[in-house]
Design a protein around this motif. Structure first.
Motif, mmCIF file in Angstrom:
data_model
loop_
_atom_site.group_PDB
_atom_site.id
_atom_site.type_symbol
_atom_site.label_atom_id
_atom_site.label_comp_id
_atom_site.label_asym_id
_atom_site.label_seq_id
_atom_site.Cartn_x
_atom_site.Cartn_y
_atom_site.Cartn_z
ATOM 1 N N THR A 58 0.813 -1.225 0.000
ATOM 2 C CA THR A 58 0.000 0.000 0.000
ATOM 3 C C THR A 58 0.840 1.265 0.000
ATOM 4 O OG1 THR A 58 -0.138 -0.076 2.419
ATOM 5 C CG2 THR A 58 -1.906 -1.158 1.180
ATOM 6 N N ASP A 59 2.161 1.102 0.020
ATOM 7 C CA ASP A 59 3.088 2.245 -0.021
ATOM 8 C C ASP A 59 2.780 3.231 1.105
ATOM 9 O OD1 ASP A 59 5.359 3.320 -1.120
ATOM 10 O OD2 ASP A 59 4.293 4.582 -2.563
ATOM 11 N N ALA A 60 2.607 2.687 2.313
ATOM 12 C CA ALA A 60 2.257 3.506 3.466
ATOM 13 C C ALA A 60 3.383 4.467 3.821
ATOM 14 C CB ALA A 60 1.956 2.604 4.665
ATOM 15 N N ALA A 61 3.009 5.629 4.338
ATOM 16 C CA ALA A 61 3.993 6.627 4.742
ATOM 17 C C ALA A 61 4.734 6.158 5.991
ATOM 18 C CB ALA A 61 3.299 7.956 5.016
ATOM 19 N N LEU A 62 5.962 6.665 6.144
ATOM 20 C CA LEU A 62 6.806 6.290 7.267
ATOM 21 C C LEU A 62 7.356 7.554 7.902
ATOM 22 C CD1 LEU A 62 7.888 3.669 8.593
ATOM 23 C CD2 LEU A 62 9.928 3.921 7.178
ATOM 24 N N GLY A 63 7.213 7.675 9.223
ATOM 25 C CA GLY A 63 7.678 8.855 9.923
ATOM 26 C C GLY A 63 9.193 8.938 9.991
ATOM 27 N N ALA A 64 9.691 10.138 10.270
ATOM 28 C CA ALA A 64 11.134 10.365 10.287
ATOM 29 C C ALA A 64 11.825 9.555 11.376
ATOM 30 C CB ALA A 64 11.418 11.853 10.472
ATOM 31 N N ASP A 65 11.235 9.489 12.554
ATOM 32 C CA ASP A 65 11.862 8.748 13.651
ATOM 33 C C ASP A 65 11.981 7.259 13.319
ATOM 34 O OD1 ASP A 65 12.102 11.067 15.075
ATOM 35 O OD2 ASP A 65 10.380 10.681 16.401
ATOM 36 N N ASP A 66 10.922 6.691 12.753
ATOM 37 C CA ASP A 66 10.963 5.281 12.371
ATOM 38 C C ASP A 66 11.973 5.054 11.254
ATOM 39 O OD1 ASP A 66 9.101 4.484 14.242
ATOM 40 O OD2 ASP A 66 7.398 4.710 12.883
ATOM 41 N N THR A 67 12.075 5.995 10.333
ATOM 42 C CA THR A 67 13.041 5.865 9.241
ATOM 43 C C THR A 67 14.464 5.806 9.799
ATOM 44 O OG1 THR A 67 11.608 7.058 7.704
ATOM 45 C CG2 THR A 67 13.938 6.926 7.137
ATOM 46 N N VAL A 68 14.758 6.677 10.748
ATOM 47 C CA VAL A 68 16.088 6.682 11.357
ATOM 48 C C VAL A 68 16.340 5.383 12.117
ATOM 49 C CG1 VAL A 68 17.543 7.786 13.112
ATOM 50 C CG2 VAL A 68 16.228 9.187 11.511
ATOM 51 N N ALA A 69 15.350 4.914 12.867
ATOM 52 C CA ALA A 69 15.518 3.678 13.642
ATOM 53 C C ALA A 69 15.743 2.483 12.721
ATOM 54 C CB ALA A 69 14.296 3.459 14.531
ATOM 55 N N ILE A 70 14.998 2.421 11.609
ATOM 56 C CA ILE A 70 15.188 1.330 10.645
ATOM 57 C C ILE A 70 16.573 1.430 10.030
ATOM 58 C CG2 ILE A 70 14.411 0.375 8.442
ATOM 59 C CD1 ILE A 70 11.549 1.314 9.276
ATOM 60 N N ALA A 71 17.008 2.644 9.701
ATOM 61 C CA ALA A 71 18.337 2.831 9.115
ATOM 62 C C ALA A 71 19.422 2.313 10.042
ATOM 63 C CB ALA A 71 18.571 4.301 8.799
ATOM 64 N N GLU A 72 19.284 2.591 11.327
ATOM 65 C CA GLU A 72 20.276 2.125 12.288
ATOM 66 C C GLU A 72 20.278 0.597 12.378
ATOM 67 O OE1 GLU A 72 19.072 4.186 15.767
ATOM 68 O OE2 GLU A 72 20.143 6.046 15.244
ATOM 69 N N ALA A 73 19.094 0.003 12.364
ATOM 70 C CA ALA A 73 19.006 -1.453 12.428
ATOM 71 C C ALA A 73 19.583 -2.094 11.180
ATOM 72 C CB ALA A 73 17.548 -1.873 12.623
ATOM 73 N N VAL A 74 19.296 -1.530 10.026
ATOM 74 C CA VAL A 74 19.822 -2.074 8.766
ATOM 75 C C VAL A 74 21.340 -1.936 8.718
ATOM 76 C CG1 VAL A 74 19.865 -1.730 6.256
ATOM 77 C CG2 VAL A 74 17.679 -1.746 7.488
ATOM 78 N N GLU A 75 21.850 -0.828 9.221
ATOM 79 C CA GLU A 75 23.306 -0.629 9.245
ATOM 80 C C GLU A 75 23.982 -1.705 10.096
ATOM 81 O OE1 GLU A 75 26.595 2.801 10.504
ATOM 82 O OE2 GLU A 75 24.450 3.238 10.541
ATOM 83 N N ARG A 76 23.384 -2.016 11.232
ATOM 84 C CA ARG A 76 23.943 -3.076 12.085
ATOM 85 C C ARG A 76 23.893 -4.430 11.375
ATOM 86 N NH1 ARG A 76 20.786 -2.665 17.673
ATOM 87 N NH2 ARG A 76 22.102 -4.484 18.147
ATOM 88 N N ARG A 77 22.788 -4.705 10.706
ATOM 89 C CA ARG A 77 22.665 -6.001 10.010
ATOM 90 C C ARG A 77 23.615 -6.060 8.824
ATOM 91 N NH1 ARG A 77 23.258 -10.414 9.531
ATOM 92 N NH2 ARG A 77 21.888 -11.992 8.650
#
Length: 298
Positions: A58-77
């Motif tokens: 559905t291409d749902a919107a994503l908030g800035a805080d969640d985007t940063v948190a996902i980025a940090e998790a992906v960087e660790r992985r």
């Protein structure tokens, strides 16, 4: 390029973050980048994997805080930190186990080993008023012991662990699973449970079995799993020898032993157990067709 680069232009969506996360993880050599991306996004959003897939469609919107948190998790992985260390959870059969630094992350192939032990425990016909009894030597996170306890609820299960860090994780998992028929003892497996000698129905173990000179290929294992849970001496079988001796002491006549091992160690395992006097020694292949466990009868 990093995942946060996607947040500098148009507003981020779950689809755009998922696609970029998958690309980053794929480039880093992660085996299942799309699956890991979905699980990391779900971890941050508190959503199931199926819900994440729906949000992608559905291409749902994503908030800035969640985007940063996902980025940090992906960087660790992407740096090959185990997915389970990032989410704090390892799924094993029907169990959700807490894991992290200091404890071996249970693998899907060990679910097959647990099934062999579960089948053996279910087949026990105890004396009237008694309960089948199983012991898990070197329990780590408690994965095998808790599988036995929850899937054979009329049995009693004792887990043994000698690593302080792993013991803490296992105790946490025993509490969270709530299996009242299981308990854990802090002791070296070679000296474990003399009070149960000759009374146990099933002994299971996933001991360290990698030869010291064999370095694991995957960074997740090589850099993050504790060495004491990996390496078993020059031939990989030092701890297995202790498991065999302890199991012979603990098991009643006719009791079953189930030991996990590497896919090239079946012949050596059979030779060792036969030399120790075990009967009906057999090696079993997992769902990938690889030798995964060897069993014997006391």
């Amino acid at each position: 390029m990093t995942l946060l680069d996607t947040a500098t232009g148009a507003p981020a969506t779950v689809r755009s973050i998922f696609e970029r996360s998958s690309a980053i993880l794929r480039a880093s050599g992660v085996t299942d980048p799309e699956v890991d991306a979905e699980l990391l996004i779900g971890h941050v959003l508190g959503a199931s994997r199926g819900r994440v897939q729906s949000l992608v469609v559905t291409d749902a919107a994503l908030g800035a805080d969640d985007t940063v948190a996902i980025a940090e998790a992906v960087e660790r992985r992407a740096a090959r930190e185990p997915l389970q260390h990032i989410t704090g959870v390892a799924w094993f059969r029907s169990l959700e186990l807490a894991v992290g630094p200091g404890v071996f992350v249970p693998r899907p192939e060990t679910e097959f080993v647990a099934q062999l032990a579960i089948d053996a425990l279910r087949a026990v016909v105890p004396a009237e008023g008694a309960h089948p009894l199983a012991v898990d030597l070197g329990t780590g996170s408690g994965a095998i012991a808790l599988s036995l306890a929850t899937e054979v609820p009329h049995a009693e299960v004792v887990a043994v662990e000698n690593s302080t860090e792993a013991f803490i994780w296992a105790k946490q998992n025993l509490r969270s699973v709530g299996a009242e028929n299981a308990r854990i003892v802090f002791i070296d497996l070679a000296d474990a449970l003399p009070e149960l000698d000759g009374t146990v129905d099933v002994v299971a173990s996933n001991p360290p079995y990698i030869p010291v000179g064999a370095i694991p290929r995957d960074p997740e294992v090589r850099l993050h799993d504790p060495e004491h849970a990996l390496y078993g001496g020059a031939d990989g079988l030092d701890v297995v020898r202790d498991v065999s001796a302890t199991a012979k002491r603990l098991l009643r006549p006719g009791g079953s032993l189930v030991i996990e091992h590497g896919d090239l160690q079946g012949p050596g395992m059979r030779e060792l157990l036969i030399a120790d006097g075990w009967r009906a020694v057999a090696t079993h292949r997992d769902l990938t067709g690889r030798d995964r466990a060897t069993t014997g009868i006391r």
